[in-house]
Design a protein around this motif. Structure first.
Motif, PDB file in Angstrom:
ATOM      1  N   THR A   8       0.770  -1.099  -0.077  1.00  0.00           N
ATOM      2  CA  THR A   8       0.186  -0.033   0.044  1.00  0.00           C
ATOM      3  C   THR A   8       0.958   1.078   0.178  1.00  0.00           C
ATOM      4  N   ARG A   9       0.811   2.150   1.007  1.00  0.00           N
ATOM      5  CA  ARG A   9       1.618   3.439   0.974  1.00  0.00           C
ATOM      6  C   ARG A   9       2.651   3.156   1.903  1.00  0.00           C
ATOM      7  N   ASN A  10       3.109   2.017   2.406  1.00  0.00           N
ATOM      8  CA  ASN A  10       4.359   1.906   3.291  1.00  0.00           C
ATOM      9  C   ASN A  10       5.467   1.008   2.465  1.00  0.00           C
ATOM     10  N   TYR A  26       8.469   1.913   7.187  1.00  0.00           N
ATOM     11  CA  TYR A  26       8.415   3.212   7.034  1.00  0.00           C
ATOM     12  C   TYR A  26       7.177   3.813   6.571  1.00  0.00           C
ATOM     13  N   THR A  27       6.471   4.792   7.309  1.00  0.00           N
ATOM     14  CA  THR A  27       5.248   5.447   6.787  1.00  0.00           C
ATOM     15  C   THR A  27       5.589   6.842   6.983  1.00  0.00           C
ATOM     16  N   ARG A  28       4.910   7.565   5.678  1.00  0.00           N
ATOM     17  CA  ARG A  28       4.910   8.997   5.784  1.00  0.00           C
ATOM     18  C   ARG A  28       3.912   9.831   6.532  1.00  0.00           C
ATOM     19  N   ALA A  33       1.249   5.869  11.815  1.00  0.00           N
ATOM     20  CA  ALA A  33       1.977   5.217  12.783  1.00  0.00           C
ATOM     21  C   ALA A  33       1.756   5.191  14.047  1.00  0.00           C
ATOM     22  N   ARG A  34       0.941   6.343  14.641  1.00  0.00           N
ATOM     23  CA  ARG A  34       0.475   6.319  15.885  1.00  0.00           C
ATOM     24  C   ARG A  34      -0.746   5.216  16.032  1.00  0.00           C
ATOM     25  N   LEU A  63       9.463   5.559  11.501  1.00  0.00           N
ATOM     26  CA  LEU A  63      10.049   4.221  11.407  1.00  0.00           C
ATOM     27  C   LEU A  63       9.639   3.364  12.520  1.00  0.00           C
ATOM     28  N   LEU A  64       9.220   2.318  12.059  1.00  0.00           N
ATOM     29  CA  LEU A  64       8.796   1.055  13.294  1.00  0.00           C
ATOM     30  C   LEU A  64       9.687   0.263  12.938  1.00  0.00           C
TER      31      LEU A  64
END
Length: 370
Positions: A8-10, A26-28, A33-34, A63-64
């Protein structure tokens, strides 16, 4: 570090740090992320989820760093157990373990919950003003075609549908309005702690739950609709067709695509008699059919008996399945045949005769002889 993957977007990147296998996500979008951090925290005591070692702000997003499970090429996911010619003992054992665990957690954590306290992403937010239903269809009027005539969905209510020999009707505008109204009320629903998006890509083997941005208190009916629709329609057909990059590490998916792709034998739009005639076979591989059957028998039925003992399950599941049909893919972005099949399935769901068990589990039948 391993190859960078996009889901998807990640962006996802396998890595090793001091001998520890990690999966870096990584997510923008800080909000997403929260949500994922919150979701992980809410279900980690109830389900086997990868350890979240760290999360931090980085340029352009967050970044997780997760524990990396032993998932590789064509192994490690429920998807891989489904990508076989016949159901295997491993698949059946997995589904028994999965449904046993779900049944325990769902019944232990089930509460009548106001929608404001639920994870709303997949249903309530998509039906809300300005949500995905509006974004997809407020200014669009997808059409059906038989190659000669075109039938816009806004006019389908004036036509009789003959789908595999059974007559029905569908009011497009009324369906959208009905879904918005249903998910616009504050009426409490039965909810439990779940991962929320139980797809064959999000369920690991041995059982573990991945992708936790929708984890938390979720509608139980929505959980059921999500698994069953994904297992029987999206996972084997539409998602690999339209998002093949998500299956780069699981290429066996494409070897089974034909076994899960519906076949349309006949389509005819009669503008004079105002009829739409469709003969088609849904098609579903036997492993996917087995997964849906076990899930229904060992999870949906006992939970429904406990929570909705005097209610028609069709009325409970209908709005959630309709949202899965309409608010995952934009019907206007699909091919004419794909759109036709989904509209036929939507007509089944919105019919007063809707029977969810046969909708998901009925063996394939040949089309009526003409």
């Amino acid at each position: 570090m391993g190859p960078l993957r996009r889901f998807t977007r990640n962006l996802v990147l396998p890595a090793n740090l001091a001998g520890r296998p990690l999966l870096l996500k990584y997510t923008r979008h800080p909000g997403e992320a929260r949500e994922e951090i919150r979701g992980h925290h809410s279900v980690r005591d109830h389900y086997r989820v990868p350890t979240l070692h760290a999360h931090l702000r980085v340029p352009g997003g967050r970044l997780l760093a997760y524990e990396r499970l032993p998932i590789g090429r064509d192994h490690g996911l429920l998807l891989d157990l489904l990508n076989t010619d016949r159901p295997t003992p491993d698949l059946k054992r997995y589904l028994h373990d999965l449904t046993d665990h779900y049944r325990t957690v769902i019944l232990d954590t089930a509460r009548l919950t106001p929608p404001a306290q639920l994870v709303r992403k997949l249903y309530w937010d998509r039906a809300a003003p300005g949500g995905r239903l509006d974004h997809y269809y407020a200014d669009a009027d997808p059409f059906l075609t038989d190659g000669r005539a075109h039938l816009p969905l806004s006019r389908i209510r004036d036509h009789t549908l003959r789908i595999n020999g059974t007559e029905s009707h569908l009011d497009w505008a009324a369906t959208l309005t009905r879904l918005k109204r249903h998910f616009g009320t504050g009426e409490p629903v039965w909810a439990a702690l779940t991962q929320g998006d139980p797809t064959d890509l999000n369920l690991a083997h041995p059982p573990a739950w991945l992708d936790l941005d929708t984890a938390g208190p979720n509608s139980i009916a929505g959980e059921f609709a999500n698994f069953l629709w994904y297992t029987t329609v999206l996972g084997g057909w539409l998602v690999p067709t339209h998002n093949p990059g998500a299956f780069t590490d699981h290429p066996a998916t494409f070897a089974h695509l034909a076994a899960n792709t519906p076949v349309v034998h006949r389509t005819r739009i009669d503008t004079t008699r105002r009829t739409l005639t469709v003969d088609y076979v849904p098609r579903l591989s036997q492993p996917r059919r087995t997964a849906a059957e076990i899930y229904w028998r060992r999870l949906v039925e006992p939970v429904a008996a406990a929570l909705w003992p005097d209610t028609d399950l069709a009325d409970i599941l209908r709005p959630y399945i309709a949202m899965r049909i309409l608010a995952v893919h934009h019907l206007g972005d699909l091919t004419p045949r794909e759109r036709l099949v989904l509209v036929c399935r939507l007509a089944d769901v919105m019919s007063p005769r809707f029977a969810p068990q046969s909708f998901f589990l009925t063996p394939e039948a040949t089309c009526p002889v003409r």
